[in-house]
Motif scaffolding. Structure first.
Motif, PDB file in Angstrom:
ATOM      1  N   GLN A  80       2.379 -15.967  29.641  1.00  0.00           N
ATOM      2  CA  GLN A  80       3.708 -15.451  29.308  1.00  0.00           C
ATOM      3  C   GLN A  80       4.660 -15.710  30.479  1.00  0.00           C
ATOM      4  OE1 GLN A  80       0.909 -13.266  28.891  1.00  0.00           O
ATOM      5  NE2 GLN A  80       0.765 -13.894  26.750  1.00  0.00           N
ATOM      6  N   THR A  81       5.943 -15.737  30.170  1.00  0.00           N
ATOM      7  CA  THR A  81       6.924 -16.041  31.215  1.00  0.00           C
ATOM      8  C   THR A  81       6.947 -14.950  32.280  1.00  0.00           C
ATOM      9  OG1 THR A  81       9.225 -16.633  31.658  1.00  0.00           O
ATOM     10  CG2 THR A  81       8.852 -14.923  30.010  1.00  0.00           C
ATOM     11  N   SER A  82       7.138 -15.372  33.518  1.00  0.00           N
ATOM     12  CA  SER A  82       7.342 -14.450  34.638  1.00  0.00           C
ATOM     13  C   SER A  82       8.671 -14.832  35.273  1.00  0.00           C
ATOM     14  CB  SER A  82       6.204 -14.580  35.653  1.00  0.00           C
ATOM     15  OG  SER A  82       6.494 -15.604  36.588  1.00  0.00           O
ATOM     16  N   PRO A  83       9.145 -14.079  36.250  1.00  0.00           N
ATOM     17  CA  PRO A  83      10.434 -14.441  36.869  1.00  0.00           C
ATOM     18  C   PRO A  83      10.379 -15.731  37.676  1.00  0.00           C
ATOM     19  CG  PRO A  83       9.897 -12.159  37.287  1.00  0.00           C
ATOM     20  CD  PRO A  83       8.667 -12.780  36.715  1.00  0.00           C
ATOM     21  N   THR A  84       9.195 -16.294  37.901  1.00  0.00           N
ATOM     22  CA  THR A  84       9.155 -17.572  38.619  1.00  0.00           C
ATOM     23  C   THR A  84       8.853 -18.750  37.683  1.00  0.00           C
ATOM     24  OG1 THR A  84       6.823 -17.386  39.210  1.00  0.00           O
ATOM     25  CG2 THR A  84       8.405 -16.482  40.782  1.00  0.00           C
ATOM     26  N   THR A  85       8.678 -18.477  36.401  1.00  0.00           N
ATOM     27  CA  THR A  85       8.500 -19.578  35.445  1.00  0.00           C
ATOM     28  C   THR A  85       9.764 -20.438  35.446  1.00  0.00           C
ATOM     29  OG1 THR A  85       7.158 -18.129  34.076  1.00  0.00           O
ATOM     30  CG2 THR A  85       8.005 -20.118  33.019  1.00  0.00           C
ATOM     31  N   PRO A  86       9.614 -21.759  35.576  1.00  0.00           N
ATOM     32  CA  PRO A  86      10.815 -22.592  35.654  1.00  0.00           C
ATOM     33  C   PRO A  86      11.618 -22.611  34.354  1.00  0.00           C
ATOM     34  CG  PRO A  86       8.811 -23.897  36.051  1.00  0.00           C
ATOM     35  CD  PRO A  86       8.372 -22.522  35.695  1.00  0.00           C
ATOM     36  N   TYR A  87      12.870 -22.914  34.507  1.00  0.00           N
ATOM     37  CA  TYR A  87      13.743 -23.168  33.351  1.00  0.00           C
ATOM     38  C   TYR A  87      13.069 -24.227  32.468  1.00  0.00           C
ATOM     39  CZ  TYR A  87      17.339 -25.711  30.780  1.00  0.00           C
ATOM     40  OH  TYR A  87      18.036 -26.353  29.800  1.00  0.00           O
TER      41      TYR A  87
END
Lengths: 393, 329
Positions: free
Chosen positions: B156-163
């Motif tokens: 799942q996405t985290s705050p460091t997952t890239p655009y």
């Protein structure tokens, strides 16, 4: 030399922690328990206590800090009130399941909404099934005493559990009363140093808290439950030692007042017992055979001791100062467990409950008179008409 | 409080691979995925730190895959923390060892105390505890092993997952073709920007093992809190072949997707700066998480990276990237 002083429950808790020579303290401000940390901060600042005083960034952090400290062999101390107690909710089970015997002082308080500073047992009662030791004091003296007794019981190798030492916000935490502080030689005799089991160390590497398979879960839960079978014995030993060394007279589990020949009894927790005792005296003068049982430990719940103490009474009024919305009796928590404790008796007392002292309201002598009237009618009619009565509406 | 002389460790830099200690402190017997970047990362960190070390492991891949069935691969002491509280548990441990030293109960060297947290346990749900620890000046090394997602729970996405990355919480679709529309947090800048007690922060990747180990040793030799941000590539989450684990980290640096730097007492020092950066697509094209992107999305990523690396040669802080609002390309 033991000293007799006048102090609040908060000061008494701090004096207890100081006497126990706590080593890591973690604070966060919330009324009314804050004063405990104010006292300890000053003791550390004045060099009276050689401890690390850590400003936690919230109650969740407070619990986490003392978990790490206890895992590393330090006697650790923290505390909270109200929504602070519930903010830390995630950490109660890891603390108890990891068998980290740190202590948390509670000066209790209502939960939101709306904001209310008043005392209520609801905050700490929310944590009662997480595996901690839990109980309320009825006076600053008992707060001091319970601080020491809880460390002794919690750090016993047969127990190794965290402890929640509760007092009522304001009624105990902020109203000064006489407290006898023990001499440090008495404390040393009663409370041995904390001996951790398998602490984090660089010489003997250990792993704390690895994952398990689902089928390893049930045996571990059973072990956590089984510990509580041993705790009562340890509490009895510790209370007996405490009474002997400090010259007190505590019943380990149930403080009984004029119960022996009582027909009706109040079942209470905390400082409301002080009003209740006076109410019992007054009712006795009026010819009502009233008595009181005050619970000293919610966890472990003293099932058999309560059955023994209350089995002969005809009607019991549980004075509830916490809520169990939608619970079996639609009122508080204590009535469920008390009724369960009495269930196997051949002759069961009638049991109802009174929702009283909620929101920090005083439970007045007249309230006890009303409760006595209800209980007397129950005895007369041999029937529990209602499970819950709301007082002070 | 009286000043007390704690026996903090000083770890000499490793001049070459020949000087790298042989003993492993993170040993085989775990269940990480084939080609796992974080596992390699852990091994290098543990090796560099050595025997006198205590690890705090907040929940994440490196908890669940490492400690299954009551077994752990740590030859040093390790404690599980919740995903929320690595920094706080570490604070308590550090405080306990300080008191023990002051009271003469522990006369040996002060242990290396290392939090090994994923991106979620560092700069998302674990941010408060990490920040509190750093503010209070505990002697703790906080490492963010960044695999750019909540991978253990199923990517799942985290705050460091890239655009632009596809995760199970940012699936691309007709309405949202990029998948993830937000740009990531910048963990080292979060630390540097607001924690005056922290004097040493660095970034590294698993493709630069000597650099990684020396940054660990330098961080552990500081008297206070330190932070390392490590790119730990994840074949399963990023959807690339397992044998490219190191290659992806190397390409991240060569394209500017990741920059290697040290920040020490206010001064930046960049290393491994390419003479000419490769286009970001050289990195993205290997990874299934970016496979759905259209040329305009890749251009947007390129613009983001160009802005980020603009000042690298002048050795000043990376510029804060701009676009964060949800928008259609």
């Amino acid at each position: 030399m033991a000293k007799e002083l006048i102090m609040t429950g908060c000061r008494a808790a701090a004096e207890g922690a100081k006497a126990a020579e706590v080593e890591v303290i973690c604070s966060f401000p919330i009324r009314p328990y804050t004063a405990i940390m104010m006292e300890l901060a000053k003791m550390v600042a004045d060099g009276e206590l050689n401890a690390e005083f850590i400003h936690g960034e919230g109650e969740h952090a407070q619990l986490s800090v003392v978990l790490g400290a206890a895992a590393s062999g330090a006697r650790a101390y923290t505390g909270s009130s109200g929504v602070g107690v519930t903010y830390a909710m995630e950490i109660y089970s890891p603390m108890a399941g990891g068998r980290y015997p740190a202590q948390m002082a509670i000066a209790d308080r209502t939960l939101d909404p709306p904001g209310d500073f008043g005392s209520e047992h609801t905050d700490a009662m929310c944590t009662r099934d997480q595996g901690w030791l839990l109980g309320w004091a009825d006076s600053p003296q008992e707060v001091y005493d319970n601080t020491l007794i809880n460390y002794r019981v919690g750090e016993d190798h047969r127990v190794m559990l965290p402890q929640m030492v509760c007092q009522e916000g304001y009624f105990v935490s902020h109203i000064p009363d006489k407290v006898i502080l023990g001499d440090q030689s008495q404390v040393k005799k009663f409370l041995p140093p904390y001996r951790p089991i398998g602490p984090l160390s660089t010489t003997k590497p250990v792993s704390h808290g690895p994952q398990i398979r689902p089928d390893q879960g049930a045996p571990m839960d059973a072990m956590r439950a089984a510990v509580f079978l041993d705790v009562p014995k340890v509490i009895e030993e510790a209370t007996a030692d405490f009474n002997r060394i400090f010259g007190r007279n505590y019943d380990p589990f149930v403080d009984q007042y004029k119960l022996a020949d009582a027909e009706i009894a109040f079942f209470v927790m905390g400082a409301h017992a002080n009003t209740c005792r006076k109410a019992v005296d007054r009712l006795r003068k009026q010819g009502v055979k009233a008595g009181m049982a005050r619970l000293r430990w919610v966890r472990p719940w003293p099932t058999h001791q309560l059955a023994n103490a209350l089995g002969h009474v005809k009607a019991i009024g549980v004075v509830e100062t916490s809520t169990s919305y939608g619970g079996a009796m639609r009122g508080g928590n204590l009535i469920h467990e008390l009724r369960a404790s009495l269930y196997d008796l051949d002759q069961r007392p009638l049991v109802t409950s009174f929702m009283a002292g909620l929101g920090g309201e005083t439970i007045w002598p007249a309230d006890f008179d009303y409760m006595a009237k209800v209980l007397t009618e129950m005895v007369k009619e041999k029937k529990t008409k209602r499970y819950v009565y709301w007082i002070g509406m | 409080m009286q000043a007390f002389n704690y026996k903090f460790q000083q770890l000499e830099p490793l001049k070459s691979f020949k000087r790298v200690p042989v003993p492993e402190m993170y040993v085989p017997g775990h269940r990480t995925c084939a080609g796992c970047g974080p596992a390699l990362n852990y091994r290098l960190v543990a090796k560099a730190a050595g025997k006198e070390t205590i690890f705090i492991g907040p929940t994440g891949c490196m908890y669940v895959a490492n400690s299954s069935y009551l077994c752990t691969p740590y030859a040093v002491s390790w404690i599980h923390a919740q995903i929320t509280n690595g920094g706080a548990v570490a604070s308590g441990i550090e405080a306990a060892f300080k008191v023990a030293a002051r009271k003469g109960r522990n006369t040996g060297v002060f242990p290396n105390i290392i939090v090994m947290a994923g991106d979620g346990g560092s700069v998302d749900i674990g941010l408060q505890a990490m920040s509190g620890m750093m503010y209070r000046n505990h002697k703790v090394l906080f490492i963010c092993y960044d695999n750019e997602s909540y991978a253990n729970t199923g990517i799942q996405t985290s705050p460091t997952t890239p655009y632009g990355a596809k995760t199970t919480f940012t699936p691309p679709g007709k309405e949202i073709p990029e998948g993830k529309v937000l740009f990531p947090k910048d963990p080292p800048q979060l630390v540097i920007g607001g924690h005056p007690a922290v004097k040493y922060v660095a970034t590294t990747t698993i493709a630069h093992p000597l650099d990684l180990m020396n940054k660990v040793r330098k961080a552990l030799s500081q008297p206070g809190p330190t932070f390392l941000h490590m790119l730990a590539t994840c074949p399963k989450g990023w959807l690339f072949p397992e044998h490219l684990t190191k290659e992806m980290a190397r390409l991240a640096v060569e394209t500017g997707m990741w920059t290697l730097y040290e920040w020490e007492n206010g001064t930046y020092k960049y290393t491994n700066v390419p003479k000419k950066y490769k286009p970001v697509n050289e990195y993205m094209k290997h990874q299934g998480r970016f496979a759905h992107l259209k040329p305009e999305h890749i251009a947007k990523m390129q613009a983001f990276v160009d802005e980020k690396i603009k000042n690298v040669k002048q050795a000043i802080a990376v510029a804060a990237p701009v676009p964060t609002a949800r928008q259609k390309a």
